[in-house]
Design a protein around this motif. Structure first.
Motif, PDB file in Angstrom:
ATOM      1  N   UNK A   1     -16.748  33.395 -27.085  1.00  0.00           N
ATOM      2  CA  UNK A   1     -17.530  33.357 -25.849  1.00  0.00           C
ATOM      3  C   UNK A   1     -16.771  34.036 -24.712  1.00  0.00           C
ATOM      4  N   UNK A   2     -15.450  33.828 -24.659  1.00  0.00           N
ATOM      5  CA  UNK A   2     -14.637  34.487 -23.630  1.00  0.00           C
ATOM      6  C   UNK A   2     -14.697  36.006 -23.770  1.00  0.00           C
ATOM      7  N   UNK A   3     -14.572  36.479 -25.011  1.00  0.00           N
ATOM      8  CA  UNK A   3     -14.652  37.921 -25.265  1.00  0.00           C
ATOM      9  C   UNK A   3     -16.013  38.449 -24.835  1.00  0.00           C
ATOM     10  N   UNK A   4     -17.060  37.760 -25.261  1.00  0.00           N
ATOM     11  CA  UNK A   4     -18.434  38.167 -24.946  1.00  0.00           C
ATOM     12  C   UNK A   4     -18.664  38.218 -23.437  1.00  0.00           C
ATOM     13  N   UNK A   5     -18.258  37.154 -22.754  1.00  0.00           N
ATOM     14  CA  UNK A   5     -18.437  37.069 -21.300  1.00  0.00           C
ATOM     15  C   UNK A   5     -17.603  38.126 -20.578  1.00  0.00           C
ATOM     16  N   UNK A   6     -16.360  38.296 -21.007  1.00  0.00           N
ATOM     17  CA  UNK A   6     -15.465  39.252 -20.342  1.00  0.00           C
ATOM     18  C   UNK A   6     -15.976  40.678 -20.449  1.00  0.00           C
ATOM     19  N   UNK A   7     -16.531  41.027 -21.612  1.00  0.00           N
ATOM     20  CA  UNK A   7     -17.066  42.384 -21.786  1.00  0.00           C
ATOM     21  C   UNK A   7     -18.282  42.609 -20.894  1.00  0.00           C
ATOM     22  N   UNK A   8     -19.123  41.597 -20.723  1.00  0.00           N
ATOM     23  CA  UNK A   8     -20.271  41.734 -19.823  1.00  0.00           C
ATOM     24  C   UNK A   8     -19.815  41.858 -18.373  1.00  0.00           C
ATOM     25  N   UNK A   9     -18.786  41.087 -18.018  1.00  0.00           N
ATOM     26  CA  UNK A   9     -18.234  41.189 -16.654  1.00  0.00           C
ATOM     27  C   UNK A   9     -17.634  42.568 -16.424  1.00  0.00           C
ATOM     28  N   UNK A  10     -16.902  43.067 -17.433  1.00  0.00           N
ATOM     29  CA  UNK A  10     -16.293  44.397 -17.319  1.00  0.00           C
ATOM     30  C   UNK A  10     -17.361  45.463 -17.115  1.00  0.00           C
ATOM     31  N   UNK A  11     -18.458  45.370 -17.872  1.00  0.00           N
ATOM     32  CA  UNK A  11     -19.556  46.321 -17.702  1.00  0.00           C
ATOM     33  C   UNK A  11     -20.106  46.247 -16.281  1.00  0.00           C
ATOM     34  N   UNK A  12     -20.214  45.024 -15.747  1.00  0.00           N
ATOM     35  CA  UNK A  12     -20.708  44.851 -14.386  1.00  0.00           C
ATOM     36  C   UNK A  12     -19.779  45.440 -13.341  1.00  0.00           C
ATOM     37  N   UNK A  13     -18.473  45.319 -13.579  1.00  0.00           N
ATOM     38  CA  UNK A  13     -17.492  45.894 -12.640  1.00  0.00           C
ATOM     39  C   UNK A  13     -17.606  47.419 -12.620  1.00  0.00           C
ATOM     40  N   UNK A  14     -17.660  48.023 -13.810  1.00  0.00           N
ATOM     41  CA  UNK A  14     -17.812  49.483 -13.879  1.00  0.00           C
ATOM     42  C   UNK A  14     -19.107  49.925 -13.194  1.00  0.00           C
ATOM     43  N   UNK A  15     -20.178  49.200 -13.435  1.00  0.00           N
ATOM     44  CA  UNK A  15     -21.480  49.555 -12.846  1.00  0.00           C
ATOM     45  C   UNK A  15     -21.431  49.424 -11.322  1.00  0.00           C
ATOM     46  N   UNK A  16     -20.805  48.350 -10.837  1.00  0.00           N
ATOM     47  CA  UNK A  16     -20.684  48.135  -9.393  1.00  0.00           C
ATOM     48  C   UNK A  16     -19.880  49.252  -8.738  1.00  0.00           C
ATOM     49  N   UNK A  17     -18.773  49.633  -9.367  1.00  0.00           N
ATOM     50  CA  UNK A  17     -17.955  50.709  -8.818  1.00  0.00           C
ATOM     51  C   UNK A  17     -18.730  52.018  -8.768  1.00  0.00           C
ATOM     52  N   UNK A  18     -19.449  52.296  -9.845  1.00  0.00           N
ATOM     53  CA  UNK A  18     -20.210  53.549  -9.923  1.00  0.00           C
ATOM     54  C   UNK A  18     -21.269  53.630  -8.829  1.00  0.00           C
ATOM     55  N   UNK A  19     -21.966  52.524  -8.622  1.00  0.00           N
ATOM     56  CA  UNK A  19     -23.103  52.540  -7.703  1.00  0.00           C
ATOM     57  C   UNK A  19     -22.719  52.326  -6.242  1.00  0.00           C
ATOM     58  N   UNK A  20     -21.670  51.543  -5.999  1.00  0.00           N
ATOM     59  CA  UNK A  20     -21.402  51.111  -4.625  1.00  0.00           C
ATOM     60  C   UNK A  20     -20.152  51.692  -3.990  1.00  0.00           C
ATOM     61  N   UNK A  21     -19.156  52.090  -4.790  1.00  0.00           N
ATOM     62  CA  UNK A  21     -17.874  52.446  -4.186  1.00  0.00           C
ATOM     63  C   UNK A  21     -17.404  53.870  -4.500  1.00  0.00           C
ATOM     64  N   UNK A  22     -17.595  54.327  -5.717  1.00  0.00           N
ATOM     65  CA  UNK A  22     -17.134  55.678  -6.056  1.00  0.00           C
ATOM     66  C   UNK A  22     -17.785  56.736  -5.171  1.00  0.00           C
ATOM     67  N   UNK A  23     -19.098  56.622  -4.838  1.00  0.00           N
ATOM     68  CA  UNK A  23     -19.693  57.629  -3.944  1.00  0.00           C
ATOM     69  C   UNK A  23     -19.066  57.668  -2.552  1.00  0.00           C
TER      70      UNK A  23
END
Length: 409
Positions: free
Chosen positions: A139-161
């Protein structure tokens, strides 16, 4: 899971002391700098600490980012400025300029005067057997990977630009790489779901659909990297390809079981034959992946019990279908493999929405005002600093225990 998942090298960063001597003019400002240095050091230590768990990482990350935010953006609600001091209005109001340090009123994350005071140096990722796991660990692995995907998505949409320096092509923050990281995190999280579905003997149709969706995720992640220089992305792409083929083999294998249960034995045989082809291709890609030079650790999926089990399952299921067809069904085996038009209704992974933690309480308008940039040495940025060398981040060498597969139930 070092044998199962490929990992690109951890990004390394140059030391940052946050020693703004002369610029930080009060004890409160100096304390913020000290806390920044200590929290950053602690966070970096955890990246290579094998005893670190998700909660420790989250707490350390939240503390660091709650402090770091004060040096590039912040928002003081319910505040107004009177004669150089801050007072609180009786009703909520948008943040207002404080001594000229906040530059915009239009954005909830407003630029701060300290944004340009510190440069950070990072390495670039590409140009530079597992023990059993418990259900909680899975469950930790599963949750952590979803969180990691969310972090990458957040950076792409909100901060990298909003970066000051434009992103270079083929570098870590470029859209192609970020997209591949997001999709790979989703795919690997779904692998945990598939392993659990198999262990609990869920419906073969559900397992086939999840495997098909996961194979497509890996294919999309590979496509995102297709225009990158093979010298940098070739090894990573081999991994994505082998995982895509592996889960296509899984999809056809379990789809064959579904067809057999529906008395479509001839089609089941053809589905299992297609599964054999994809499994053989995955085995070949495992070898190619292991021989391909490039950044990142080398996973060994073909030596993993989860991989080997599939080979046996395909062989046994195909033999069963052929026997049943010879005794009972006498159906013709189609020349073409069945088209997989599978859609999973359960178990699909979406990135967990990410937000930075609230601004640390140590950051107040008075603390910000205490940083006097006019006292910063003018040639500070021009002088080379020997302590800014970016050293590689070495991960701990964890020896796997006896590999007896992924048991998560």
């Amino acid at each position: 899971m070092t044998h199962w998942f490929h990992r690109n090298p951890l990004k390394a960063t140059a030391p940052v002391s946050f020693n703004f001597y002369g610029v930080a003019t009060t004890p409160a400002a100096t304390k913020v700098c000290n806390d920044l240095r200590l929290s950053r050091t602690r966070l970096l230590e955890l990246f290579t600490d094998s005893s670190c768990n998700p909660e420790m990482m989250k707490n350390a990350t939240d503390l660091y980012f709650s402090l770091l935010q004060g040096s590039f953006s912040w928002n003081f609600p319910m505040s107004t400025m009177v004669a150089g001091t801050v007072t609180h209005s009786p009703r909520a109001a948008p943040a207002v300029p404080y001594l000229g340090f906040i530059l915009s009123l239009d954005d909830s994350s407003q630029e701060c005067k300290l944004r340009y005071i510190q440069n950070f140096k990072w390495t670039d990722t590409l140009q530079g057997q597992v023990p059993n796991i418990t259900e909680d660990e899975a469950k930790d692995v599963h949750r952590s990977l979803k969180i990691a995907a969310g972090i990458f998505k957040h950076l792409k949409e909100s901060h990298i630009p909003k970066l000051i320096t434009p992103v270079e092509k083929g570098r870590d923050l470029e859209a192609r790489l970020i997209d591949s990281y997001i999709i790979q995190c989703q795919a690997e999280a779904q692998e945990v779901t598939i392993a659990r579905a198999i262990e609990l003997k869920h419906n073969p149709g559900l397992i086939a659909a999840l495997a098909y969706e996961t194979a497509n995720f890996y294919q999309k992640a590979d496509q995102a990297l297709s225009s990158l220089d093979p010298a940098y992305a070739g090894k990573w792409r081999k991994y994505l390809n082998l995982k895509s083929c592996f889960y296509m083999a899984y999809a056809y294998c379990y789809h064959g079981q579904t067809l057999l249960a529906s008395d479509k034995c001839g089609e089941a045989i053809r589905s299992l034959q297609e599964s054999e082809k994809f499994f053989a291709k995955a085995e070949a890609l495992c070898k190619e992946y292991g021989e391909t030079r490039g950044p990142g650790t080398t996973a060994k999926p073909s030596g993993h019990l989860f991989f080997r089990k599939l080979g046996s399952l395909i062989k046994n299921t195909l033999e069963k279908c052929q026997r049943e067809n010879g005794f009972i069904y006498f159906q013709k085996v189609p020349a073409e493999a069945p088209q997989l038009e599978l859609k999973a209704n359960y178990g699909l992974v979406e990135p967990v929405p990410f937000e930075f933690p609230a601004l640390n309480a140590h950051w107040t308008p008075e603390t910000l005002a205490a940083f006097d940039l006019t006292k910063r040495p003018k040639d500070d940025a021009a002088k080379p600093k020997p302590d800014e060398e970016v050293k590689p981040l070495k991960e701990p060498d964890i020896k796997p225990q006896k590999d007896s597969g992924c048991q998560i139930s």
